[in-house]
Design a protein around this motif. Structure first.
Motif, PDB file in Angstrom:
ATOM      1  N   ASN A   1    -113.385  60.953  27.904  1.00 41.21           N
ATOM      2  CA  ASN A   1    -113.138  61.202  26.485  1.00 41.21           C
ATOM      3  C   ASN A   1    -111.671  61.507  26.150  1.00 41.21           C
ATOM      4  O   ASN A   1    -111.362  62.430  25.413  1.00 41.21           O
TER       5      ASN A   1
ATOM      6  N   ASP B   1    -108.939  60.482  23.881  1.00 39.65           N
ATOM      7  CA  ASP B   1    -109.101  59.784  22.612  1.00 39.65           C
ATOM      8  C   ASP B   1    -107.723  59.400  22.052  1.00 39.65           C
ATOM      9  O   ASP B   1    -106.918  60.269  21.722  1.00 39.65           O
TER      10      ASP B   1
ATOM     11  N   GLY C   1    -115.974  67.198  23.004  1.00 36.11           N
ATOM     12  CA  GLY C   1    -115.462  65.838  22.920  1.00 36.11           C
ATOM     13  C   GLY C   1    -115.296  65.383  21.489  1.00 36.11           C
ATOM     14  O   GLY C   1    -115.702  66.057  20.542  1.00 36.11           O
ATOM     15  N   THR C   2    -114.689  64.205  21.335  1.00 35.10           N
ATOM     16  CA  THR C   2    -114.435  63.683  19.992  1.00 35.10           C
ATOM     17  C   THR C   2    -115.492  62.671  19.558  1.00 35.10           C
ATOM     18  O   THR C   2    -115.453  62.190  18.431  1.00 35.10           O
TER      19      THR C   2
ATOM     20  N   MET D   1    -120.175  63.495  24.404  1.00 36.97           N
ATOM     21  CA  MET D   1    -119.070  63.442  25.358  1.00 36.97           C
ATOM     22  C   MET D   1    -118.293  64.745  25.291  1.00 36.97           C
ATOM     23  O   MET D   1    -117.962  65.212  24.205  1.00 36.97           O
ATOM     24  N   ASN D   2    -118.021  65.315  26.456  1.00 33.98           N
ATOM     25  CA  ASN D   2    -117.096  66.442  26.524  1.00 33.98           C
ATOM     26  C   ASN D   2    -115.975  66.057  27.467  1.00 33.98           C
ATOM     27  O   ASN D   2    -116.135  65.179  28.306  1.00 33.98           O
TER      28      ASN D   2
END
Lengths: 52, 355, 315
Positions: free
Chosen positions: B334, B336, C30-31, C35-36
């Motif tokens: 993750n 991003d 997470g975003t 999800m983290n």
């Protein structure tokens, strides 16, 4: 190897001392016989890379 | 610009016709897969348009992951032994059906690199020139799509030859290039849409753009100095979780790096190129053993600097990203790009906080 | 899960404040849904970033390899077993670790949920044993046990095996679990079918090496696939080379793999990478009655010679 589809017998292991010539001959004979009876290998043959 | 009206039946019929003279490639969902990918369509096989976007980008259609460039023989009886001989192959004409506008736009970003005044990449160019892009407008962008703020958009027509816009019972098709005109002609799509068709498309386009929730800001990137961003303390935080896999670069429609490999088999061999990834330590390892990007922080920074800063400066253009969201969704840990872009773009320096 | 998060923050804050550790490795939110992101915290004021829920499937032991600082690490059952492997293999010093043990109730499989929900997922909320999925379609509620990662569903070591403190009471371990149903299914196939099975399994592989890089066991300075002198494996996507990578990597994990599932979780094209490693886990269990990562003081069977080691496979 067998688990992913290579026929049993195609891969063999042996432990032979340099003094065990008779065992060496015996194992070589057995291995060749097994492999011959299995016929030519079908899988896991790397030829030219299959690429575009 | 001409707008055609194509019914669902006409589309199927036209594609069937095209399949006779083109290699036809479209999104397909493999029965045991959870996702769509672009595959060659067999005779009578139709693309499946019931998808948001494909898992892998369609870049491999023009730029295969592994591609043969030269052949050689080591057989000393052959007069041409030990000489690299270029593989002469004219790529067959191909049509990509249902490519999303973001992925099509990606080709124009990559073209800047593969087609420069000084250097031309013949492998990429030959395939690109043999390719016709029949796009499919995006009515329902994903929540992670940020194409609109990355210089693209759900109805963006860059690089496309034709754009299909789905509407009740069929499609409105914008014919955008000469290639597109020829394609429509060969497929037998001739019904011109009414005079308000363009207006209809514009309305749908506006509605689709409104559905895009995610965005990035890129306005400060150009004015900042390389070193200013390069030396920011946040890179440790950004790169910590990275496992240095190639997922982001391999899924990305705009990543173009490759590695050249020779492979000999018996007396013969080939020189090929394979996709490479700046995330791998091997990517920048010198023959001396020195690695200028030996730490993962260096590699992660490189990826974002290249996409969001070096590319912008070098080509005096937008970012090297079309906002497709693949890396956002599939980075195993993750990382991003939207968050990193915000960090890189912010104008004042403040401590890293994420909440 | 909220209690876990609070306790993790509380412990981490104390550790950092008292300078017991230089950093705490854990997860932050997470975003994207489910999800983290693994993260580190150096400042006691920032422990608020740390969280715990059923999306912490990445194995944090992977982030310890070769680190020299004093580290507080959040560890669920499998992470703790991989810490044990790291200790056995001298990849980390126990004295430098403060293990914050998390009794684990299993991680959810974001791909599986994605498939059964069918529409785009916008938010996922955990409510005890229920998983509430919100998205483009209707809100749906799933039982957590139905959407667990495969390795979690058959996990028999949910509790950390080694820890300095726990964030909650130990959980009950799953009993009477058949760990090898899938392996037996492959074992019963004739050779050609086995070959075809793995051919199908790997057909989408893009050689991104996410499976290898997410694995705490894969810490070789240069992996055999990256070696060029000699070059053991071709680097293209030739199917023979791709298979060689996968099965040799599995061999390198024989008797070491804790079945944490990180390899499978991270695969961008959804390959069940564990189909390779689990066969070897089963073999090691049957041949040596061995389970890895339970005791840092016992050498693994493939590490030591014993006269009673099985050798039926040698002629």
């Amino acid at each position: 190897m067998e688990h992913m589809g290579i026929e049993p017998g195609r891969l063999q292991f042996s432990w032979i001392s340099s003094a065990e010539s008779t065992k060496f001959v015996k194992v070589v004979k057995e291995v060749t016989e097994t492999i011959k009876s299995l016929g030519p290998r079908k899988h896991f043959i790397k030829t030219e890379a299959k690429v575009a | 610009m001409k707008v055609l009206k194509i019914t669902k039946e006409d589309l199927a019929k036209g594609l069937d016709t095209l399949n006779k003279s083109f290699r036809l490639i479209g999104p397909v969902k493999d029965k045991d897969e959870e996702f769509h990918n672009f595959e060659e369509l067999g005779q009578g096989e139709l693309p499946d348009f019931n998808f948001r976007n494909t898992r892998l980008s369609p870049k491999s259609i023009v730029y295969p992951q592994s591609e043969k460039m030269f052949e050689y023989t080591l057989d000393s009886n052959d007069p041409e032994h030990d000489i690299l001989i270029e593989v002469k192959k004219e790529p067959s004409p191909q049509v990509v059906v249902g490519i999303r506008p973001c992925d099509a736009k990606a080709f124009s970003l990559v073209k800047l690199n593969f087609d420069t005044p000084e250097y031309k990449d013949p492998y990429w160019l030959r395939r690109f020139e043999a390719t016709t892009l029949l796009g499919l407008a995006c009515h329902n962008p994903c929540s992670s799509c940020f194409c609109a703020s990355a210089g693209s958009g759900p109805f963006n027509t860059e690089s496309l030859d034709m754009l299909l816009v789905e509407e009740q019972g069929g499609y409105l098709a914008q014919v955008l290039t000469k290639k597109g005109e020829e394609l429509a002609h060969t497929a037998g799509w001739t019904d011109e849409a009414g005079s308000d068709a363009q207006k209809q498309i514009d309305t749908m386009k506006e509605a689709a753009e409104k559905r895009i929730k995610s965005q990035i800001s890129t306005d400060n990137l150009k004015n900042k100095l390389d070193m200013e961003i390069y030396e920011e303390p946040y890179w440790e935080d950004v790169s910590f979780s990275c496992i240095n896999c190639g997922t982001c670069t391999y899924l990305c429609p705009t990543c173009w790096c490759f590695d050249v490999q020779d492979e000999t088999c018996g007396n013969c061999g080939i020189r090929m190129r394979n996709w490479d990834s700046c995330m791998y330590p091997l990517f920048s390892l010198h023959g001396s053993g020195h690695n200028p990007r030996g730490e993962k922080l260096h590699r992660v920074r490189q990826r974002f600097m290249h996409k969001l800063k070096y590319y912008v400066d070098k080509y005096d253009s937008g970012i090297q990203c079309v906002g497709c969201g693949r890396c956002v969704n599939h980075c195993p840990v993750n990382i991003d790009i939207r968050r990193v872009c915000e960090l890189m773009n912010r104008s004042e320096v403040c401590p890293v906080t994420t909440e | 899960m909220l209690e876990y998060t609070e306790k993790i923050r509380e412990i981490s804050q104390k550790l950092l404040k008292d300078s017991k550790v230089d950093m705490v490795i854990g997860f932050r939110k997470g975003t994207v849904p489910m999800m983290n992101e693994p993260t580190f915290i150096r400042n006691a004021n920032e422990v608020g970033q740390l969280i715990w829920d059923s999306n912490c499937g990445i194995n944090l032991a992977n982030y310890l390899t070769g680190r020299k600082e004093k580290i507080g690490i959040v560890a669920k059952g499998c992470d703790s077993r991989n810490i044990v492997v790291h200790l056995v293999e001298n990849k980390v010093n126990r004295d430098n670790l403060h293990i914050i043990g998390v009794p684990c109730k299993g991680m959810i499989d974001r791909r599986k949920i994605g498939v059964i929900y069918g529409e785009e997922i916008l938010n996922v909320v955990e409510d005890g044993e229920k998983i509430v999925v919100e998205g483009d379609g209707d809100e749906k509620v799933y039982d957590k046990k139905d959407v667990l990662q495969e390795n979690c569903a058959i996990c028999i070591h949910r509790n950390p095996v080694i820890y300095d403190e726990l964030v909650a009471d130990l959980v009950e371990e799953q009993k009477d679990v058949d760990r090898y149903e899938d392996v037996r299914k492959i074992e019963s196939m004739p050779p050609d079918e086995k070959w075809a099975y793995f051919e199908g399994l790997l057909k989408n592989c893009i050689r991104c090496y996410a499976c290898r890089n997410a694995c705490p066991l894969c810490y070789c300075p240069t992996c055999f696939v990256d070696e060029s002198r000699p070059q053991w494996v071709g680097k293209s996507i030739d199917p023979v080379d791709t298979r060689t990578f996968h099965f040799l990597r599995a061999y390198h994990c024989a008797g070491r793999c804790t079945d944490c599932g990180a390899c499978e979780r991270v695969c961008p094209v959804g390959i069940n990478v564990r189909a390779f490693t689990k066969k070897l886990e089963k073999d090691v269990k049957e041949l040596y009655d061995w389970e890895i990562g339970l005791d840092p003081n016992v050498r693994p069977p493939l590490d030591v010679y014993k006269t009673q080691d099985p050798e039926d496979f040698i002629k």
